[in-house]
Motif scaffolding. Structure first.
Motif, PDB file in Angstrom:
ATOM      1  N   ARG A 144       0.834  -1.207   0.000  1.00 14.59           N
ATOM      2  CA  ARG A 144       0.000   0.000   0.000  1.00 14.59           C
ATOM      3  C   ARG A 144       0.867   1.254   0.000  1.00 14.59           C
ATOM      4  N   VAL A 145       1.924   1.246   0.803  1.00 17.42           N
ATOM      5  CA  VAL A 145       2.838   2.397   0.855  1.00 17.42           C
ATOM      6  C   VAL A 145       3.521   2.575  -0.503  1.00 17.42           C
ATOM      7  N   LYS A 146       3.993   1.484  -1.075  1.00 17.29           N
ATOM      8  CA  LYS A 146       4.656   1.560  -2.381  1.00 17.29           C
ATOM      9  C   LYS A 146       3.697   2.076  -3.442  1.00 17.29           C
ATOM     10  N   ARG A 147       2.457   1.587  -3.429  1.00 20.37           N
ATOM     11  CA  ARG A 147       1.452   2.030  -4.394  1.00 20.37           C
ATOM     12  C   ARG A 147       1.168   3.527  -4.221  1.00 20.37           C
ATOM     13  N   SER A 148       1.141   3.989  -2.970  1.00 25.40           N
ATOM     14  CA  SER A 148       0.902   5.411  -2.711  1.00 25.40           C
ATOM     15  C   SER A 148       2.063   6.261  -3.200  1.00 25.40           C
ATOM     16  N   ILE A 149       3.279   5.840  -2.891  1.00 23.93           N
ATOM     17  CA  ILE A 149       4.458   6.607  -3.315  1.00 23.93           C
ATOM     18  C   ILE A 149       4.523   6.675  -4.835  1.00 23.93           C
ATOM     19  N   LEU A 150       4.353   5.543  -5.489  1.00 18.06           N
ATOM     20  CA  LEU A 150       4.403   5.528  -6.950  1.00 18.06           C
ATOM     21  C   LEU A 150       3.223   6.287  -7.558  1.00 18.06           C
ATOM     22  N   GLY A 151       2.079   6.219  -6.913  1.00 16.93           N
ATOM     23  CA  GLY A 151       0.904   6.914  -7.420  1.00 16.93           C
ATOM     24  C   GLY A 151       1.037   8.426  -7.354  1.00 16.93           C
ATOM     25  N   TYR A 152       1.582   8.931  -6.249  1.00 12.16           N
ATOM     26  CA  TYR A 152       1.687  10.375  -6.066  1.00 12.16           C
ATOM     27  C   TYR A 152       2.995  10.969  -6.583  1.00 12.16           C
ATOM     28  N   ALA A 153       3.948  10.148  -6.985  1.00 17.43           N
ATOM     29  CA  ALA A 153       5.246  10.659  -7.460  1.00 17.43           C
ATOM     30  C   ALA A 153       5.105  11.619  -8.646  1.00 17.43           C
ATOM     31  N   PRO A 154       4.291  11.303  -9.662  1.00 15.91           N
ATOM     32  CA  PRO A 154       4.170  12.265 -10.767  1.00 15.91           C
ATOM     33  C   PRO A 154       3.636  13.627 -10.307  1.00 15.91           C
ATOM     34  N   ALA A 155       2.674  13.638  -9.385  1.00 18.61           N
ATOM     35  CA  ALA A 155       2.140  14.905  -8.877  1.00 18.61           C
ATOM     36  C   ALA A 155       3.214  15.661  -8.094  1.00 18.61           C
ATOM     37  N   ALA A 156       3.996  14.956  -7.297  1.00 25.41           N
ATOM     38  CA  ALA A 156       5.065  15.608  -6.531  1.00 25.41           C
ATOM     39  C   ALA A 156       6.118  16.202  -7.466  1.00 25.41           C
ATOM     40  N   LEU A 157       6.456  15.473  -8.512  1.00 20.62           N
ATOM     41  CA  LEU A 157       7.429  16.000  -9.478  1.00 20.62           C
ATOM     42  C   LEU A 157       6.880  17.228 -10.204  1.00 20.62           C
ATOM     43  N   TRP A 158       5.610  17.184 -10.575  1.00 24.76           N
ATOM     44  CA  TRP A 158       5.015  18.338 -11.250  1.00 24.76           C
ATOM     45  C   TRP A 158       4.945  19.537 -10.304  1.00 24.76           C
ATOM     46  N   ALA A 159       4.631  19.300  -9.024  1.00 23.29           N
ATOM     47  CA  ALA A 159       4.620  20.392  -8.044  1.00 23.29           C
ATOM     48  C   ALA A 159       6.007  21.024  -7.954  1.00 23.29           C
ATOM     49  N   ALA A 160       7.053  20.199  -7.999  1.00 22.39           N
ATOM     50  CA  ALA A 160       8.431  20.727  -7.977  1.00 22.39           C
ATOM     51  C   ALA A 160       8.698  21.581  -9.212  1.00 22.39           C
ATOM     52  N   ARG A 208      -4.666   5.399  -7.671  1.00 23.54           N
ATOM     53  CA  ARG A 208      -3.633   4.365  -7.525  1.00 23.54           C
ATOM     54  C   ARG A 208      -3.381   4.031  -6.062  1.00 23.54           C
ATOM     55  N   ALA A 209      -3.565   5.003  -5.174  1.00 17.63           N
ATOM     56  CA  ALA A 209      -3.300   4.798  -3.745  1.00 17.63           C
ATOM     57  C   ALA A 209      -4.509   4.219  -3.014  1.00 17.63           C
ATOM     58  N   GLY A 210      -5.500   3.797  -3.758  1.00 19.03           N
ATOM     59  CA  GLY A 210      -6.666   3.191  -3.119  1.00 19.03           C
ATOM     60  C   GLY A 210      -7.578   4.216  -2.472  1.00 19.03           C
ATOM     61  N   ARG A 211      -7.634   5.412  -3.081  1.00 15.76           N
ATOM     62  CA  ARG A 211      -8.482   6.505  -2.601  1.00 15.76           C
ATOM     63  C   ARG A 211      -8.122   6.940  -1.190  1.00 15.76           C
ATOM     64  N   ARG A 212      -6.843   6.979  -0.916  1.00 11.14           N
ATOM     65  CA  ARG A 212      -6.343   7.464   0.378  1.00 11.14           C
ATOM     66  C   ARG A 212      -5.408   8.613   0.122  1.00 11.14           C
ATOM     67  N   PRO A 213      -5.335   9.620   0.886  1.00 10.49           N
ATOM     68  CA  PRO A 213      -6.300  10.026   1.915  1.00 10.49           C
ATOM     69  C   PRO A 213      -7.563  10.574   1.267  1.00 10.49           C
ATOM     70  N   HIS A 214      -8.454  11.130   2.063  1.00 12.05           N
ATOM     71  CA  HIS A 214      -9.698  11.687   1.523  1.00 12.05           C
ATOM     72  C   HIS A 214      -9.380  12.751   0.478  1.00 12.05           C
ATOM     73  N   ARG A 215     -10.148  12.782  -0.582  1.00 15.89           N
ATOM     74  CA  ARG A 215      -9.870  13.691  -1.709  1.00 15.89           C
ATOM     75  C   ARG A 215      -9.866  15.155  -1.316  1.00 15.89           C
ATOM     76  N   LEU A 216     -10.637  15.539  -0.296  1.00 17.47           N
ATOM     77  CA  LEU A 216     -10.643  16.934   0.138  1.00 17.47           C
ATOM     78  C   LEU A 216      -9.245  17.369   0.576  1.00 17.47           C
ATOM     79  N   TRP A 217      -8.541  16.511   1.313  1.00 13.81           N
ATOM     80  CA  TRP A 217      -7.182  16.840   1.777  1.00 13.81           C
ATOM     81  C   TRP A 217      -6.241  17.008   0.593  1.00 13.81           C
ATOM     82  N   LEU A 218      -6.414  16.199  -0.421  1.00 14.57           N
ATOM     83  CA  LEU A 218      -5.539  16.280  -1.592  1.00 14.57           C
ATOM     84  C   LEU A 218      -5.776  17.553  -2.389  1.00 14.57           C
TER      85      LEU A 218
END
Length: 142
Positions: free
Chosen positions: A17-33, A75-85
């Motif tokens: 789950r952690v790996k799926r979250s990291i890989l799922g959010y990595a493109p967004a983190a790179l774009w934010a950078a 990709r992260a299994g709808r975690r955390p709640h979308r409002l936080w994202l």
């Protein structure tokens, strides 16, 4: 034996789950950078046009962030709640605007942040819905 397998699966599932979250959010983190890097540049210029292009550019750039965050959320299994994202992605826009106070030739604008937030929100909702429709279509085929 069955209990032992269940216990062993727990930590393995957590790591997946952690790996799926990291890989799922990595493109967004790179774009934010990339967005922070662009916001830190004093030599950015907007092409001349009969109407201002900076607000649509903010909308599109942060719309990409919203779409990438929605993709990561799925990709992260709808975690955390979308409002936080959505709030976190909008905060990227706030931090980018605040950062521009120290960049020569740049200035923070509430209208830029509003365009950022609108782009994030609309792209997140649209992408999440499209992902859901795509998922429904795949489940109908099976």
């Amino acid at each position: 034996s069955h209990e032992r397998r269940r216990v062993l699966r727990g930590p393995q599932e957590g790591r997946r789950r952690v790996k799926r979250s990291i890989l799922g959010y990595a493109p967004a983190a790179l774009w934010a950078a990339v967005l922070f890097w662009l916001g830190s540049r004093s030599d950015l210029s907007t092409p001349s046009a009969p109407f201002p292009l900076d607000k649509p550019a903010h909308f599109v750039a942060y719309g990409m962030l919203g779409a990438l965050v929605a993709w990561g959320w799925r990709r992260a299994g709808r975690r955390p709640h979308r409002l936080w994202l959505v709030l976190a992605a909008a905060l990227v826009g706030v931090l980018d605007e605040l950062n521009q106070m120290r960049v020569p030739g740049r200035s923070p604008e509430v209208a830029d942040w509003a365009a950022d937030t609108a782009g994030v929100l609309l792209a997140f909702v649209w992408t999440a819905r499209m992902c859901e429709k795509g998922r429904e279509g795949r489940s109908d085929e099976s």
